[in-house]
Design an enzyme around this catalytic site. Structure first.
Site, short mmCIF file in Angstrom:
data_model
loop_
_atom_site.label_atom_id
_atom_site.label_comp_id
_atom_site.label_asym_id
_atom_site.label_seq_id
_atom_site.Cartn_x
_atom_site.Cartn_y
_atom_site.Cartn_z
N TYR A 57 0.86 -1.18 0.00
CA TYR A 57 0.00 0.00 0.00
C TYR A 57 0.90 1.23 0.00
O TYR A 57 1.80 1.35 0.83
CB TYR A 57 -0.87 0.01 1.25
N GLU A 59 -0.04 5.03 -0.65
CA GLU A 59 -0.70 6.30 -0.93
C GLU A 59 0.34 7.43 -0.86
O GLU A 59 1.17 7.47 0.03
CB GLU A 59 -1.81 6.57 0.07
N ASP A 203 -5.23 14.18 -25.51
CA ASP A 203 -5.56 12.82 -25.11
C ASP A 203 -4.89 11.90 -26.11
O ASP A 203 -5.44 11.58 -27.16
CB ASP A 203 -7.08 12.62 -25.10
N THR A 229 -2.42 6.30 -22.16
CA THR A 229 -2.45 4.97 -21.59
C THR A 229 -1.07 4.35 -21.75
O THR A 229 -0.26 4.79 -22.57
CB THR A 229 -3.49 4.07 -22.27
N LYS A 232 -1.97 -0.43 -25.28
CA LYS A 232 -2.08 -0.14 -26.71
C LYS A 232 -0.70 -0.32 -27.37
O LYS A 232 0.03 -1.26 -27.08
CB LYS A 232 -2.68 1.23 -26.94
N ARG A 238 -2.01 -2.42 -18.52
CA ARG A 238 -3.17 -1.53 -18.61
C ARG A 238 -3.06 -0.48 -17.51
O ARG A 238 -2.94 -0.80 -16.33
CB ARG A 238 -4.46 -2.33 -18.47
#
Length: 420
Positions: A57, A59, A203, A229, A232, A238
């Site tokens: 974890y 954060e 984008d 992303t 692709k 991903r």
């Protein structure tokens, strides 16, 4: 590239799920994966995704976490950030977004306020859900105005973009699409944004892998923020990322954490670092250029079979085609092609309610296929779409399916591992 089937532990502990994973590996390996947004990661990326970093974890950001024990994952994130900045020539990179949509949300959060006007490509012309769909946060929180493409050429009408910008004075202009097959003129968008005092958000989810390989122009020198992303064409896990100048770095980082998402997926960030390293190699540059060569060859092959290729071709990894000249609509065509082992999407076609087919060459190029194979795939399309009857029931469909299995057998995405 090699990849192992489900490991012995999973096979022993949960054979039902192991069978599902093996089934998906078989599906990917015996069909032609032509979805423009998909690709095959390297085994190294898969290893990073399945690493112990999945347990941590974390954060916050390196050296500023809300949890202890982050020394190792800090090193992984710094490596990913440094590699992304070097690869794309950006002053700042944030590699924490869980997806491309998460990256776009963070960009909007950093630069906009609810109710602001945004100019973006209209959904009927290839805009993404995050470009103003009423079913998406973007359409609910912001006032979107859509630009389109020329009715005859299918190309972006930059005069219309300028006219709409001056008429509506948007707070931001978004350039990018999920189905536009041509390069964008980022300098033209930058000029319009400057004329009306708008932020420019690129984008670049689809072309960013081509940008990494030098096969497409980069939006980084022109856009205030680049959303992308990491899958692709880029061939990573991903996920998403953001690139920007040093002046917006703090706003972008705060928009990702704590505003739009919490704990970073550290295994995915490590896998992104692997992908960025792979994308910096000459081999990847060769790959990216071959992706475009293959897309153009496939466009020509499909045109020769009678399908209409929008804009007359492509500059990128993707193309959109209309199967109507063959007497079949897009939904029926997708079903027939899927039954024959050719997997792709449908998409909106500009002007009218018709839908077309959207496909790309990133995955088949990863498999090692070239222009000759694109010609063969085009002929398989024609054979599958001109058969009468229901999808998958005719002899021609079975013949095409057998040909697809033979082709993927010669170009497997993950060749079998040698015996120990």
């Amino acid at each position: 590239m090699t990849v192992a089937p489900p490991a012995r532990t999973l096979r022993r502990q949960d054979p039902q799920l192991a069978d599902i994973l093996l089934g998906e590996l078989t599906r990917q390996s015996t069909g032609l994966q032509l979805i423009a947004a998909e690709n095959f990661t390297s085994p190294a990326v898969l290893e990073a995704l399945g690493s112990p970093l999945a347990n941590k974890y974390a954060e916050g950001y390196p050296a500023a976490r809300h949890h202890g024990g982050c020394e190792i994952v800090d090193a992984a994130e710094r490596l990913a950030v440094d590699r992304a900045k070097t690869l794309f020539g950006a002053e700042h990179a944030n590699v924490q977004p869980h997806s491309g949509s998460s990256a776009v949300l963070a960009a909007y959060a950093a630069l906009l306020r609810p109710g602001d006007t945004v100019l973006a490509m209209g959904l009927p012309f290839g805009g993404h859900l995050t470009h103003g769909s009423p079913a998406n946060f973007s359409g609910r929180w912001f006032d979107f105005v859509g630009y389109g493409v020329d009715a005859d050429s299918g190309l972006i009408d930059y005069a219309q973009v300028r006219a709409l910008a001056h008429a509506h004075r948007p707070k931001a202009i978004v350039c990018g699409s999920i189905s536009y097959p041509r390069h964008l003129d980022y300098a033209a968008f930058r000029a319009v944004a400057d004329e009306v005092g708008a932020h420019l958000i690129a984008d670049a989810a689809h072309p960013i892998g081509l940008v990494a390989g030098g096969a497409a122009p980069s939006p980084v020198p022109y856009a205030d923020v680049v959303c992308a992303t990491t899958h692709k064409v880029l061939r990573g896990p991903r996920g998403g990322m953001l690139l920007c100048g040093a002046d917006l770095a703090e706003r972008i980082d705060r928009a990702v954490f704590p505003f739009t998402q919490a704990g970073a997926q550290m295994n995915a960030i490590a896998a992104k670092a692997v992908a960025f390293g792979e994308a910096a190699t000459p081999a990847f540059a060769d790959y990216a250029h071959q992706v475009v060569v293959n897309a153009r060859a496939l466009a020509a092959a499909l045109a020769a079979e009678g399908l209409t290729v929008t804009t007359g071709g492509t500059d990128t990894h993707l193309l959109t085609v209309d199967p109507a000249p063959l007497g079949v609509d897009a939904r029926t065509a997708r079903g027939r092609l899927a039954a024959a082992g050719l997997v792709l999407d449908t998409c909106a076609l500009p002007y009218g309610d018709a839908r077309g087919l959207r496909l790309g060459t990133a995955a088949v190029t990863t498999q090692g296929m070239g222009e000759a194979e694109m010609g063969r795939i085009g002929r398989l399309f024609g054979a599958a779409l001109t058969e009468n009857g229901l999808a998958g029931e005719g002899a021609e469909s079975r013949r095409v399916r057998d040909a697809v299995v033979e082709l993927t057998g010669r170009y497997p995405p993950y060749p079998p591992q040698p015996a120990p």
